[in-house]
Scaffold this active site. Structure first.
Site, short mmCIF file in Angstrom:
data_model
loop_
_atom_site.label_atom_id
_atom_site.label_comp_id
_atom_site.label_asym_id
_atom_site.label_seq_id
_atom_site.Cartn_x
_atom_site.Cartn_y
_atom_site.Cartn_z
N THR A 5 -0.47 -32.58 31.00
CA THR A 5 -1.15 -32.80 29.24
C THR A 5 -1.66 -31.08 28.72
O THR A 5 -1.23 -30.28 27.83
CB THR A 5 -1.65 -33.80 29.19
OG1 THR A 5 -1.15 -34.72 29.62
CG2 THR A 5 -1.34 -34.01 27.55
N ASP A 6 -2.43 -30.70 29.88
CA ASP A 6 -3.63 -29.31 29.49
C ASP A 6 -2.44 -28.17 29.23
O ASP A 6 -2.48 -26.90 28.09
CB ASP A 6 -4.89 -29.49 29.80
CG ASP A 6 -5.57 -29.89 29.23
OD1 ASP A 6 -5.47 -30.56 28.28
OD2 ASP A 6 -6.36 -30.54 30.36
#
Length: 406
Positions: A185-186
């Site tokens: 997600t980062d």
């Protein structure tokens, strides 16, 4: 006939003041640096980016001894210059404001509203530099009931639904939600932030003005659920964990072989028929239960055990060789040592070794392959504060960093 001079990198001349740390923001600024931007990474005096301490492993020096440069920090801070600034001091705040006045882009991932007290929020810096593109990365965005909450990749993978569809199915041993093996997600948020920045740069070419980019990990996580989110929105079905299986395609998962595991990724009925021929079971392709993908999805529980009984009869290498000749997508499940030894990975130059003040650092190449203005690997990830005086000379034409930078 004279050759044309080399074209500058796409973002040559663009200045990025990077106030971000850890992964999502630094991932975006590394991409910008790879594309030619002058990225100045602002770090805390003494400690720097949190990830500098996220080890082991650490980079080894020329004598083979570990240094204080963590592998985590090294993965996302190439092509940047590091300065140290005490943001909490009035002098440091003034210095950063002066740098922002010279910047094209400011990138930050503080909590919503966290930079206002330092005069480094969008409104304050926009008043100084109306052309400034200011990209904020937060867990939940600049609005909404969760805006003030801190956000971390692991938390967002859970809240955003990814873990609900990742892991062993509920009716099998080891069932339960699982995070992805990298902070995906980062990474995806860093990519979306980069896309937003490039779009804002193009818009600024027309309007002459910058803008604020509000990028949230939760937004990105939900957006990148892709077909799984669409399946729910269109079909009203809540997706479930399926291990390595695919909800809409069969067979499209891992299968055991005589010596390990392999991926079989059958995307259409023709590929399935060719697989059946290679497997010595051509009748499966004629079986009404398996002849078409919708039928294979419907009869998944009958087909998969049959396939597993067949795939264990040959080694992974034997299957890959035979199926590649039949144009059936397949491949091994590689460990990272096997990945970097793979002839295709090596042919593409995926590993890039860069000279570093403490020795040599191995990095993973950018996947962006531009024919005329390729990525240049100008600098290894910097030491803490390595370029403080250099940046002040370049950006502010001053030789007195001691006045504002610690």
């Amino acid at each position: 006939m004279t050759s044309s001079p080399p074209r500058p990198q796409p973002l040559a001349g663009i200045r990025v003041l990077d106030l971000s740390r850890v992964l999502a923001g630094p991932w975006a600024s590394q991409i910008l640096g790879d594309l030619g931007a002058d990225v100045v990474k602002v770090e805390r005096p003494g400690n720097g980016d949190d990830t500098r301490a996220w080890g082991p492993p650490y980079l080894k020096d020329a004598d083979g001894q570990p240094t204080r440069e963590s592998a985590y920090f090294l993965c996302t801070n190439r092509n940047k210059r590091s300065i140290t600034v005490d943001m909490a001091s009035p002098e440091g705040q003034q210095q950063l404001q002066q740098l922002a006045a010279k910047a094209d882009i400011v990138l930050e991932n503080f909590k919503t509203g966290g930079l206002q007290q330092y005069g480094l929020d969008y409104a304050s810096l926009n008043a100084i530099n109306p052309r400034l593109i200011y990209c904020s990365i937060t867990g939940f965005g600049q609005s909404g009931p969760y805006a003030s909450r801190p956000g971390y990749d692991f938390l967002i993978q859970a809240m955003g639904g990814l873990m609900s569809i990742t892991g062993v199915p509920d009716d099998e041993a080891g069932a339960g939600p699982q995070k992805v093996g990298v902070a995906l997600t980062d990474i995806l948020t860093g990519l979306y932030a980069t896309i937003g920045i490039l779009a804002a740069l193009q818009e600024r070419n027309r309007s002459g003005l910058g803008q604020h980019i509000d990028t949230a990990l939760l937004d990105v996580q939900v957006a990148t659920l892709a077909n799984q989110a669409s399946n729910y929105l269109v079909g009203g079905m809540v997706p479930r964990r399926m291990g390595n299986a695919h909800p809409s395609i069969v067979p499209y998962q891992t299968f055991p072989t005589a010596d390990s595991d392999m991926i079989l990724a059958v995307g259409n009925d023709g590929q399935f028929a060719r697989f059946c021929t290679v497997a010595g079971r051509p009748e499966w392709a004629q079986d009404e239960r398996f002849a078409t993908n919708p039928q294979r999805v419907r009869h998944r529980a009958e087909l998969i055990p049959l396939l597993r009984q067949t795939t264990v009869m040959r080694s992974t290498a034997e299957w890959v060789s035979a199926l590649e000749q039949a144009d059936v997508p397949c491949g091994p499940v590689n460990r990272l040592d096997q990945v970097f030894a793979d002839p295709q990975v090596q042919a593409r130059g995926i590993q890039v070794d860069l000279p570093h003040p403490l020795g040599t650092v191995a990095t993973v190449a950018s996947p962006v392959r531009l024919s005329a203005t390729p990525v240049q690997y100008r600098m290894a990830p910097p030491l803490l504060g390595q370029h403080t005086e250099e940046v002040l000379r370049d950006w502010l034409q001053t030789d007195h960093p001691e006045k504002a930078i610690a």
